[in-house]
Design an enzyme around this catalytic site. Structure first.
Site, PDB file in Angstrom:
ATOM      1  N   ASP A 176      54.462  64.651 -36.400  1.00  8.79           N
ATOM      2  CA  ASP A 176      54.071  65.172 -35.289  1.00  8.79           C
ATOM      3  C   ASP A 176      55.076  66.649 -35.054  1.00  8.79           C
ATOM      4  OD1 ASP A 176      54.145  65.607 -31.841  1.00  8.79           O
ATOM      5  OD2 ASP A 176      53.662  63.262 -32.219  1.00  8.79           O
ATOM      6  N   HIS A 177      53.989  67.521 -35.076  1.00  5.96           N
ATOM      7  CA  HIS A 177      54.703  69.093 -34.442  1.00  5.96           C
ATOM      8  C   HIS A 177      55.019  69.500 -33.542  1.00  5.96           C
ATOM      9  CE1 HIS A 177      50.841  69.733 -32.426  1.00  5.96           C
ATOM     10  NE2 HIS A 177      51.715  71.264 -32.274  1.00  5.96           N
ATOM     11  N   GLU A 215      46.579  73.513 -21.759  1.00  9.17           N
ATOM     12  CA  GLU A 215      45.428  74.103 -22.903  1.00  9.17           C
ATOM     13  C   GLU A 215      44.676  75.212 -22.455  1.00  9.17           C
ATOM     14  OE1 GLU A 215      45.822  72.970 -27.236  1.00  9.17           O
ATOM     15  OE2 GLU A 215      45.558  70.930 -26.481  1.00  9.17           O
ATOM     16  N   HIS A 239      51.974  63.648 -29.349  1.00  8.76           N
ATOM     17  CA  HIS A 239      53.523  64.629 -28.654  1.00  8.76           C
ATOM     18  C   HIS A 239      53.866  64.420 -27.269  1.00  8.76           C
ATOM     19  CE1 HIS A 239      50.816  66.491 -31.640  1.00  8.76           C
ATOM     20  NE2 HIS A 239      50.314  66.776 -31.123  1.00  8.76           N
TER      21      HIS A 239
END
Ligand code: BG6
Length: 484
Positions: A176-177, A215, A239
């Site tokens: 999970d970045h 975003e 996230h």
């Protein structure tokens, strides 16, 4: 920390993630001296490419995604020497596994083998089986699974079961970045190394928490994936719930991976389940319509997609953690495409002080943890307003910019995680029970949305999202950060 020599085999090596994140990430780690010269990065995908042709694609990716000042011809050439390619369909047993085996067969026992699955998740089981059957998943070979792990609990269990047949849980690294982001990890340090924060971190003092991943981009040529997924599965399930878990968790017994993951999973399992009423009152889903990003006119989601769709590009939820620490504290979480600004942050609003000492009202303290961009922290508090002769208050804000404070580059989240898998350090990866808890919590909401029990809200591209989300916070006497 330097790692042992490794063979890093990427499935889905011609895809966007590999080009945009993985290859540039390895390059940066090589610059930092963390990639040994004997390391091999082996791309695999169905395209019939030669090694040279793939190295050519890698070079194009590096030109695009490595910063100009870090792009050094000699170093790039050194990096490309590490890059190999095997044309292979990982889901097919009859594919060219021999070439892959020939490449990685080595007598050195200390070589670490990592398989990175960056394909469609429904192929993970088949690839794992083939790696096992073709005797490639030997010793403590590791596998890294990209999100999303499934599209719901049942499909996640299928993937976890089938990969789990061939790899032990300790060798499965679910990436999970967001956990690779410095400022997300910084939440643990902030909370548990500072008495000032540790002491106030509960419903005694905290009024609400909001977690945003906004975003500006639209669906960026990923419409086929995105329309199947939507913001809830793409961002919230993984996230944002991970960030929520770090903010909400009890103090872990130690910094051992499983202690931290135990603490996180307790939060996820403690989320109050949605019911038929709260799927409407505690959740907003929306789609962007045509609007303006700065001065540019951009089309709406349906126009970009070219068809009708019930997929959400905006989600705002009001979650509650059922624990004494968080009694009655709403956690507002939201994410969307095409909002006014790109920002990921956690904003904590504190309860107002009771004091009647001052002629003006004491405003609420606000702690904002900026995950990206401009990583840092700001703290807004009351101060005596020197303009007045009495004890009138004014608001003051302290800001800390981490990049300036620590004089360092902020690495991309993938860089660290890719090499943590080589090191075998799972602290920043998701354990199976966390995946399950997240899907379990979202299930009633996904069902209500699939059954069209709640309406789709709309918002203009370039705005801060639909009015419905503002109204949801109003009902809790709260405001989104941009409206504070
Ligand atoms: C990915 C999502 O996991 O995260 C994308 O699939 C999204 O849709 C991206 O754009 C956002 O990541 P970041 O690091 O830019 O916040």
């Amino acid at each position: 920390v330097t790692v042992k020599p490794f063979d890093y085999v990427i499935f889905g090596a011609t895809g966007d993630l590999t080009m945009r994140k993985l290859l540039p990430g390895f390059y940066y780690r090589m610059l930092e001296g963390q990639v040994p010269e004997e390391a091999r990065i082996i791309g695999t995908a169905r395209s019939p490419l030669t090694r040279e042709a793939y190295q050519g694609r890698a070079l194009e990716a590096l030109k695009k995604f490595v910063k100009k000042e870090d792009f050094d011809d000699a170093k790039i050439q050194r990096f490309l020497k590490l890059v190999h390619y095997v044309s292979l369909d990982g889901s097919k047993p009859e594919s060219d596994w021999n070439s892959l085996r020939a490449l990685v067969s080595e007598d050195r026992a200390d070589r670490v083998r990592v398989f990175y699955f960056a394909t469609a998740p429904n192929l993970y089981g088949a690839i794992a089986k083939n790696l096992h059957d073709k005797k490639l998943a030997v010793g403590d070979a590791r596998v890294v699974l990209e999100k999303p792990i499934g599209v719901d609990l049942a499909t996640a269990n299928d993937i976890n079961d089938s990969v789990g047949q061939y790899f032990k849980e300790e060798n499965i690294f679910r990436i999970d970045h967001y956990l690779g982001k410095e400022t997300v990890q910084g939440v643990i340090a902030l909370r548990f190394s500072n008495p000032m924060f540790e002491a106030v971190w509960s419903s005694d003092h905290i009024e609400s928490v909001q977690i945003t991943a906004a975003e500006t981009v639209g669906v960026e040529g990923r419409a086929a994936y995105y329309d199947e997924s939507g913001a809830l599965r793409d961002m919230i399930q993984n996230h944002l719930l991970q960030v929520l878990a770090l903010i909400g968790m009890e103090k872990p017994a130690s910094m051992a991976a499983d202690d931290v993951r135990d603490a996180k999973v307790a939060v996820l399992q403690g989320l109050k389940p949605f019911n038929s009423q709260t799927v409407a009152s505690h959740a907003v889903r929306g789609q962007y319509v045509a609007g303006k990003m700065g001065s540019e006119n951009v089309p709406g989601y349906l126009e970009e997609l070219g068809k009708e769709s019930q997929t959400e590009t905006y989600v705002a939820l009001c979650a509650e953690i059922d624990s004494p620490r968080w009694k009655n504290v709403p956690f507002f979480i939201r994410t969307a495409k095409r909002l006014e600004q790109k920002v990921s942050e956690v904003v904590i609003t504190f309860k107002p002080t009771e004091s009647r000492l001052f002629p003006t009202e004491a405003k609420r303290n606000v702690l904002a943890i900026r995950v990206q961009p401009d990583e840092g922290i700001s703290w807004t508090f009351n101060a005596k307003n020197p303009v007045h002769d009495d004890f009138s208050l004014g608001q003051a804000t302290m800001r800390v910019d981490f990049a300036q404070t620590f004089q360092t580059r902020y690495p991309d989240a993938y860089e660290r995680l890719m090499l943590d898998a080589v090191r075998g350090d799972p602290i920043l990866f998701i354990r199976r029970d966390e995946v399950e808890a997240a899907w379990t919590w979202l299930a009633p909401l996904m069902k209500a949305w699939a059954d069209r029990k709640t309406p789709m809200a709309h918002y203009k591209a370039g705005s801060w999202g639909p009015d419905e989300a503002r109204d949801m916070l109003k009902r809790h006497h709260a405001k989104w950060h941009e409206d504070m």
